[in-house]
Scaffold this motif. Structure first.
Motif, PDB file in Angstrom:
ATOM      1  N   MET A 295       2.352  -8.588 -12.994  1.00 34.85           N
ATOM      2  CA  MET A 295       1.378  -8.339 -11.914  1.00 34.85           C
ATOM      3  C   MET A 295       1.127  -6.835 -11.796  1.00 34.85           C
ATOM      4  N   ASN A 296      -0.110  -6.428 -11.976  1.00 35.73           N
ATOM      5  CA  ASN A 296      -0.428  -4.992 -11.873  1.00 35.73           C
ATOM      6  C   ASN A 296      -0.966  -4.654 -10.495  1.00 35.73           C
ATOM      7  N   SER A 297      -0.439  -5.335  -9.489  1.00 34.08           N
ATOM      8  CA  SER A 297      -1.028  -5.138  -8.172  1.00 34.08           C
ATOM      9  C   SER A 297      -0.406  -3.954  -7.451  1.00 34.08           C
ATOM     10  N   LYS A 298      -1.134  -3.475  -6.470  1.00 32.08           N
ATOM     11  CA  LYS A 298      -0.617  -2.422  -5.606  1.00 32.08           C
ATOM     12  C   LYS A 298       0.179  -3.097  -4.491  1.00 32.08           C
ATOM     13  N   TYR A 299       1.438  -2.663  -4.306  1.00 35.90           N
ATOM     14  CA  TYR A 299       2.305  -3.285  -3.303  1.00 35.90           C
ATOM     15  C   TYR A 299       2.255  -2.488  -2.003  1.00 35.90           C
ATOM     16  N   LEU A 300       1.932  -3.171  -0.918  1.00 40.82           N
ATOM     17  CA  LEU A 300       1.817  -2.516   0.382  1.00 40.82           C
ATOM     18  C   LEU A 300       3.053  -2.756   1.244  1.00 40.82           C
ATOM     19  N   GLU A 301       3.548  -1.705   1.850  1.00 45.59           N
ATOM     20  CA  GLU A 301       4.584  -1.853   2.872  1.00 45.59           C
ATOM     21  C   GLU A 301       3.875  -2.238   4.178  1.00 45.59           C
ATOM     22  N   MET A 302       4.647  -2.425   5.237  1.00 45.00           N
ATOM     23  CA  MET A 302       4.101  -2.930   6.500  1.00 45.00           C
ATOM     24  C   MET A 302       2.933  -2.095   7.044  1.00 45.00           C
ATOM     25  N   ASP A 303       3.069  -0.782   7.035  1.00 42.77           N
ATOM     26  CA  ASP A 303       1.992   0.060   7.557  1.00 42.77           C
ATOM     27  C   ASP A 303       0.699  -0.135   6.769  1.00 42.77           C
ATOM     28  N   GLY A 304       0.834  -0.296   5.463  1.00 42.06           N
ATOM     29  CA  GLY A 304      -0.338  -0.525   4.615  1.00 42.06           C
ATOM     30  C   GLY A 304      -1.019  -1.846   4.928  1.00 42.06           C
ATOM     31  N   VAL A 305      -0.206  -2.871   5.179  1.00 43.30           N
ATOM     32  CA  VAL A 305      -0.742  -4.193   5.560  1.00 43.30           C
ATOM     33  C   VAL A 305      -1.515  -4.073   6.872  1.00 43.30           C
ATOM     34  N   LEU A 306      -0.906  -3.404   7.845  1.00 41.04           N
ATOM     35  CA  LEU A 306      -1.544  -3.238   9.153  1.00 41.04           C
ATOM     36  C   LEU A 306      -2.844  -2.437   9.033  1.00 41.04           C
ATOM     37  N   ASP A 307      -2.838  -1.421   8.178  1.00 43.13           N
ATOM     38  CA  ASP A 307      -4.056  -0.627   7.962  1.00 43.13           C
ATOM     39  C   ASP A 307      -5.181  -1.503   7.410  1.00 43.13           C
ATOM     40  N   GLN A 308      -4.839  -2.351   6.438  1.00 44.06           N
ATOM     41  CA  GLN A 308      -5.843  -3.241   5.832  1.00 44.06           C
ATOM     42  C   GLN A 308      -6.435  -4.197   6.874  1.00 44.06           C
TER      43      GLN A 308
END
Length: 236
Positions: free
Chosen positions: A1-14
């Motif tokens: 998987m070449n995906s970008k992994y988001l931590e919690m803050d990144g998820v909330l930003d999205q």
């Protein structure tokens, strides 16, 4: 998987950005149940699938679906290909109580089979963290929420009170896979009834959340067992 992994803050930003810009966004998650559903006649035989404890429980009516179900297999895979953000279990993760062979190794196998390669990923248990994060609930404040779950009355009543104070604009009971068509029909017919949809419907939530975002242009979240955290203070 070449995906970008988001931590919690990144998820909330999205999520925050999608809510602010009023554009479709689907957050879905892959755990042992989704892996098992997608493994039917792809990486495992039906016989292998039906021997798993999860499958046995499903066929006793405890998971909102029965197996084999190849239609759901294909719908889950298609929704995972299209979803905006996909929660997956990191390697060696112990946050869910499932045997290791049902976790990330199986996700990798079924993703390879179906050619699923999400652009964005996060932790599969992101829903549990969201349920305990004040910033998430602040985002939902003042928005019209669609709630779709088996435990409708209890969850509806709790979310309207302290400390959540959500505006539950619509609530649909959802108990099993057979209700999928009818539920999506209502959602497609009433796109102006809500701003954000929360689904607590097991594996079915992957399809429901992705299709809801696509059909209505709204933010839709596979909220999983977050209902247990809200109602009982724990995920299981």
């Amino acid at each position: 998987m070449n995906s970008k992994y988001l931590e919690m803050d990144g998820v909330l930003d999205q999520l925050e950005e999608a809510i602010r810009e009023e554009r479709p966004f689907s957050l879905v998650r892959v755990g042992d149940g989704e892996n098992i559903v997608m493994s039917q006649e792809t990486v495992w035989t039906t016989e292998q699938v039906l021997q798993e404890r999860w499958a046995i429980k499903a066929n006793l009516g405890q998971k909102g679906l029965t197996l084999p179900n190849l239609q759901l297999r294909d719908e889950v895979a298609a929704s995972l290909q299209r979803a905006d953000l996909v929660g997956v279990l990191p390697y060696g993760d112990s946050s869910i109580k499932a045997p290791d062979h049902l976790k990330r190794p199986l996700t990798d196998m079924v993703f390879a089979h179906f050619g699923i390669s999400p652009a964005l990923t996060c932790h599969a248990c992101v829903n549990r963290e969201l349920a305990q994060t004040p910033r998430f609930w602040e985002m939902l404040a003042g928005k019209r929420i669609l709630l779709v779950t088996r435990e409708l009355e209890a969850l509806h009543n709790t979310l309207m009170r302290e400390p959540y104070h959500l505006n539950i604009a619509a609530a649909l009971p959802f108990d099993r896979w057979e209700e999928m068509g009818e539920t999506l029909q209502w959602i497609q017919t009433n796109p102006d009834a809500f701003d954000i949809a929360l689904f607590c419907c097991g594996v079915n939530a992957v399809v429901l959340a992705e299709r809801t975002a696509a059909l209505t242009g709204k933010v839709a979240i596979d909220f999983g067992k977050a209902n247990n955290i809200i109602l009982k203070g724990r995920a299981n």
